[in-house]
Design an enzyme around this catalytic site. Structure first.
Site, PDB file in Angstrom:
ATOM      1  N   ASN A  99       0.867  -1.173   0.000  1.00 57.33           N
ATOM      2  CA  ASN A  99       0.000   0.000   0.000  1.00 57.33           C
ATOM      3  C   ASN A  99       0.900   1.218   0.000  1.00 57.33           C
ATOM      4  OD1 ASN A  99      -1.916   2.008   0.530  1.00 57.33           O
ATOM      5  ND2 ASN A  99      -1.892   1.626   2.741  1.00 57.33           N
ATOM      6  N   LYS A 482     -19.625  17.033  -2.838  1.00 56.66           N
ATOM      7  CA  LYS A 482     -20.421  15.833  -2.542  1.00 56.66           C
ATOM      8  C   LYS A 482     -21.169  15.371  -3.786  1.00 56.66           C
ATOM      9  CE  LYS A 482     -19.325  14.751   0.278  1.00 56.66           C
ATOM     10  NZ  LYS A 482     -18.352  14.834   1.294  1.00 56.66           N
TER      11      LYS A 482
HETATM   12  C1  AGP Z   1     -14.838  13.776   0.499  1.00 53.16           C
HETATM   13  O1  AGP Z   1     -16.072  13.207   0.564  1.00 53.16           O
HETATM   14  C2  AGP Z   1     -13.676  12.875   0.451  1.00 53.16           C
HETATM   15  N1  AGP Z   1     -13.765  11.658   1.088  1.00 53.16           N
HETATM   16  C3  AGP Z   1     -12.314  13.568   0.551  1.00 53.16           C
HETATM   17  O2  AGP Z   1     -12.399  14.842   0.011  1.00 53.16           O
HETATM   18  C4  AGP Z   1     -11.659  13.639   1.950  1.00 53.16           C
HETATM   19  O3  AGP Z   1     -12.323  14.552   2.758  1.00 53.16           O
HETATM   20  C5  AGP Z   1     -10.195  14.014   1.767  1.00 53.16           C
HETATM   21  O4  AGP Z   1      -9.576  13.020   1.000  1.00 53.16           O
HETATM   22  C6  AGP Z   1      -9.465  14.192   3.070  1.00 53.16           C
HETATM   23  O5  AGP Z   1      -9.409  13.010   3.805  1.00 53.16           O
HETATM   24  P1  AGP Z   1      -9.008  13.007   5.327  1.00 53.16           P
HETATM   25  O6  AGP Z   1     -10.017  13.811   6.064  1.00 53.16           O
HETATM   26  O7  AGP Z   1      -9.019  11.575   5.731  1.00 53.16           O
HETATM   27  O8  AGP Z   1      -7.645  13.626   5.418  1.00 53.16           O
END
Ligand code: AGP
Length: 605
Positions: A99, A482
C-alpha cells in the site's frame, strides 16, 4: 490507498482475509487478491480485477485449509487495472502486497536489472523482486535492505516460500496496525479489519519490522532490537462499521451525525463553556499565536473554509486556509507565532501529513483535528482534538465533516474566550447555539423525502451550480464536492456575487442552481443574485431559514431549515446537501459508497 491484511492462526485464512478485504474495500476497489500457504506449504495466489465479491467467487473452491495468508484490495497508481497488476505479487521466493508508492522504482529496476523479470507494470512488483534478491534465508536482513533502498510510502506484508506460517510487515508513512487475538495474529492497513477479533491493537511504528506467526507477534527496530508495542484500545465496536439495516453506509452515516456531534461536543463542556483539559491542549497555543493556518484536503479543507469565515471576524487575527498538496510546496509564511490546525478524518492523508511535518519544521504549534485514534497525524501533531464520529466507511465524507466543524467551532469559542474576544456569557451562548444545531439536523434528516423528490430534475442535467455568500459560500463548496463525487454530475460552487463575472454565461434554462441564503446580513443581496439566475431560466433550489420571506415563484423548490443563529446553519444545510448528493447517486443507479476512481484514504501524492 489500498487495503492490506495478513493473518496467521488456527482459523481458515482464506475466510479471514476475504472478510477483512470486504471491510477494507473502501480504501480501493479496482482489483483484489489473496495468497495463502496451502496444505503442502506452497504459496497459492488468486487475484482478480473488480471487487472483493469477484475474488471470493474466483477462490470459492480453492485455498482451503490454509492458516496463513495475505490479501490486498487495490486503488491503481502505477499500471492499469488488470489481473496481472493486482496484488499479491510473486517474485522468486517472495509474495508481497503493498500500500503506497515507491517513487524510485524506475532507478531500482535499472540498478538491479529487473526489466526482464517484471510481469506487471507496478512499482510494487519491483519491491518483491528486490526482496527476492536480498533474501539469503534471513527475512529481517532482506526487509531491512529493502527499506534502505526504496523511497516513497509503503506498507508491505511479505511471505517467504520457505517460511510457512510467517508474515513480515514494514511501513513508512502508509499505515499498518496489528493485533494478537484469540483467533490468531493479524496485521492490516486499518482497524476495521481487526475489530471483529479484538479491541486491542498496536500501530506498527514506521521503519520497524513486525513478524506474525500463528502464536505470536513480534516487533523489531531496524537494528534487530525487540520493541514492546504500545497497545491501544478502540472506542467503537463492529456495529459502527456495519450498515445496520441502512441500504448504504453513506445514509447510515448521515443519520449518525446528531449522535456524533453530541459525542464530540458534550465531553468538552464544563459549566457550559468549552474545556480542553482532558485533551491536554493548553490555552497558550491559543493566546500566543498571531495567526492561524488551517491545512487539509477535500471535505476537511471545506470544514476549514467554514472555520475561517467563522473565526476571523471574532478573533481579529489572520486565519488562512490551504489545500495541503499546495501548502507543502509553496513556502508558506508560517513561524513559531502561527497555530497550524491540521484537519483529517483518517489521519493518514499523505499531503496533510507532509503539511503537518512542514509546519513543525517551521516551529509552528500544531493542533490536529482527527477522527482515527492513533493515526499518524494524530501521533505526530503537538496536540490532538479527536472527533468522535466512529468509523466513516462511505468514501463520501458526511459525519466526519460535521464533527470537524463541531471541533473547529469549539476551538474557535475557546480561543475567543481566552483571548478576551468573548465574555463567559458570550461563549456559553455560542455553545448553546451549537447544541441547538443538533435538533435542527435531526429535523432535516426526518424530512429527507424532500431531497429524494427534488433530484429527479437534477439527475437529468449535466451541471449544477451552488452559490452563497459568506458562510453560505463555504457550505456550497462542500455541497458541490459531494454531488460531483457520488453522482458524477459536474458541480461548481460560487460566491454569489462572483457569478456575474463570468459564470452566469453558463446559466441557461433548466440549469439547476442550489442557492444557500441563511446569512441575515447578506440575505437581500443573495436574493438579488437568485433573481439574476432565475431571470435566465435557472431551476432554483433555494435553502433558507424558516422565517425567510421570498417572492412567490423565485424558487422552483424552497427548502427551509429551522431558525438558528446564522453561525450554526451549516449543520442542517450540510444534511440537505449530503442528501441531495445521496439521492442523485441513487437516482442514477451508481455505487454510492464506492464511487469510481476514488478511495477513502488518500495515502499517495
Ligand atoms: C470527500 O467526501 C472525500 N472523502 C475527501 O475529500 C476527503 O475529505 C479528503 O480526502 C481528506 O481526507 P481526510 O479527512 O481523511 O484527510
Amino acid at each position: 490507498m489500498c487495503g492490506i491484511i495478513g493473518y496467521s492462526g488456527p482459523l481458515e485464512a482464506k475466510n479471514i482475509l476475504l472478510e477483512g478485504l470486504a471491510q477494507l474495500e473502501y480504501r480501493g476497489y479496482d482489483s483484489a487478491g489473496i495468497a495463502c500457504f496451502d496444505t503442502r506449504s506452497a504459496v497459492q495466489v488468486v487475484k482478480r480485477t473488480g471487487k472483493v465479491a469477484a475474488l471470493k467467487e474466483a477462490c470459492a473452491s480453492m485455498l482451503r485449509h490454509s492458516h496463513c495468508g495475505i490479501g490486498h484490495t487495490r486503488w491503481a497508481t502505477h499500471g492499469g487495472v488488470s489481473d496481472t497488476n493486482a496484488h499479491p505479487h510473486r517474485a522468486g521466493r517472495v509474495t508481497l502486497i503493498h500500500n503506497g508508492i515507491i517513487e524510485n522504482y524506475h532507478s531500482l529496476t535499472k540498478r538491479f536489472s529487473l526489466e526482464s523479470r517484471l510481469v506487471s507494470q507496478t512499482d510494487s512488483e519491483v519491491a518483491a523482486w528486490l526482496l527476492d534478491a536480498f533474501y539469503t534465508g534471513d527475512p529481517y536482513s532482506a526487509v531491512r535492505q529493502l527499506a534502505e533502498c526504496v523511497r516513497g510510502s509503503y506498507g508491505f506484508c511479505i511471505m517467504f516460500d520457505d517460511r510457512p506460517g510467517e508474515i513480515y510487515g514494514i511501513r513508512s508513512v502508509s499505515p499498518l496496525v496489528a493485533a494478537y487475538t484469540r483467533s490468531g495474529a493479524l496485521v492490516a492497513s486499518d482497524l476495521t479489519a481487526l475489530i471483529p477479533y479484538t479491541r486491542k491493537y498496536f500501530v506498527v511504528p514506521e521503519n520497524h519490522i513486525v513478524k506474525l506467526t500463528g502464536y505470536k507477534i513480534s516487533l523489531y527496530d531496524l537494528d534487530g532490537n525487540a520493541v514492546l508495542p504500545e497497545i491501544m484500545e478502540v472506542n467503537w465496536n463492529m456495529d459502527a462499521a456495519m450498515k445496520n439495516g441502512f441500504p448504504h453506509f453513506m445514509l447510515k452515516e448521515i443519520h449518525e451525525q446528531p449522535e456524533a456531534l453530541k459525542n464530540t461536543i458534550l465531553p468538552r463542556m464544563t459549566k457550559g463553556l468549552p474545556d480542553f483539559t482532558d485533551d491536554q491542549i493548553p490555552d497558550e497555543i491559543f493566546t500566543e499565536c498571531a495567526q492561524i493556518h488551517v491545512v487539509a484536503c477535500g471535505t476537511a479543507m471545506h470544514a476549514g473554509m467554514v472555520a475561517r469565515a467563522l473565526m476571523e471576524p471574532v478573533l481579529r487575527i489572520p486565519v488562512m486556509v490551504s489545500i495541503a498538496s499546495e501548502f507543502r510546496y509553496e513556502e508558506p509564511l508560517i513561524d513559531e507565532k502561527t497555530l497550524v490546525i491540521i484537519i483529517s478524518q483518517s489521519g493518514e492523508t499523505i499531503d496533510t501529513l507532509a503539511a503537518l511535518r512542514l509546519a513543525k519544521s517551521c516551529g509552528s504549534k500544531t493542533l490536529a483535528i482527527v477522527n482515527v485514534k492513533g493515526s499518524t497525524i494524530a501521533r505526530e501533531s503537538d496536540y490532538v482534538l479527536y472527533t468522535h464520529a466512529g468509523p466513516e466507511i462511505a468514501v463520501a465524507s458526511t459525519k466526519a465533516y460535521s464533527v470537524q466543524l463541531a471541533a473547529l467551532y469549539m476551538t474557535s469559542c475557546r480561543m475567543a474566550l481566552v483571548r478576551g474576544k468573548f465574555t463567559r456569557e458570550q461563549a456559553a451562548a455560542f455553545l448553546a447555539g451549537l447544541l441547538d444545531a443538533i435538533p435542527a439536523m435531526e429535523t432535516m434528516i426526518r424530512q429527507k423525502d424532500t431531497e429524494r423528490e427534488l433530484v429527479t430534475h437534477l439527475i437529468q442535467q449535466n451541471d449544477t451550480f451552488f452559490m452563497g455568500r459568506g458562510l453560505d459560500y463555504a457550505f456550497s463548496l462542500e455541497g458541490a464536492l459531494k454531488l460531483k463525487e457520488i453522482s458524477y454530475i459536474h458541480a461548481e460552487a460560487y460566491a454569489a456575487g462572483e457569478l456575474k463575472h463570468g459564470t452566469i454565461a453558463l446559466i441557461a434554462p433548466e440549469v439547476p442552481v442550489i442557492a444557500i441564503a441563511t446569512q441575515e446580513h447578506v440575505f437581500s443581496k443573495m436574493i438579488s443574485n437568485v433573481r439574476e439566475v432565475k431571470a435566465r431560466g435557472a431551476f432554483v433550489i433555494l435553502l433558507t431559514k424558516e422565517h425567510a420571506r421570498v417572492d412567490e415563484g423565485l424558487a422552483d423548490i424552497h427548502i427551509k431549515i429551522p431558525d438558528l443563529d446564522d453561525r450554526f446553519t451549516v449543520f442542517p444545510i450540510a444534511v440537505i446537501l449530503q442528501l441531495i448528493a445521496y439521492y442523485a447517486s441513487i437516482g442514477k443507479n451508481l455505487d454510492v459508497d464506492q464511487p469510481r476512481n476514488l478511495a477513502k484514504s488518500v495515502t499517495v501524492e
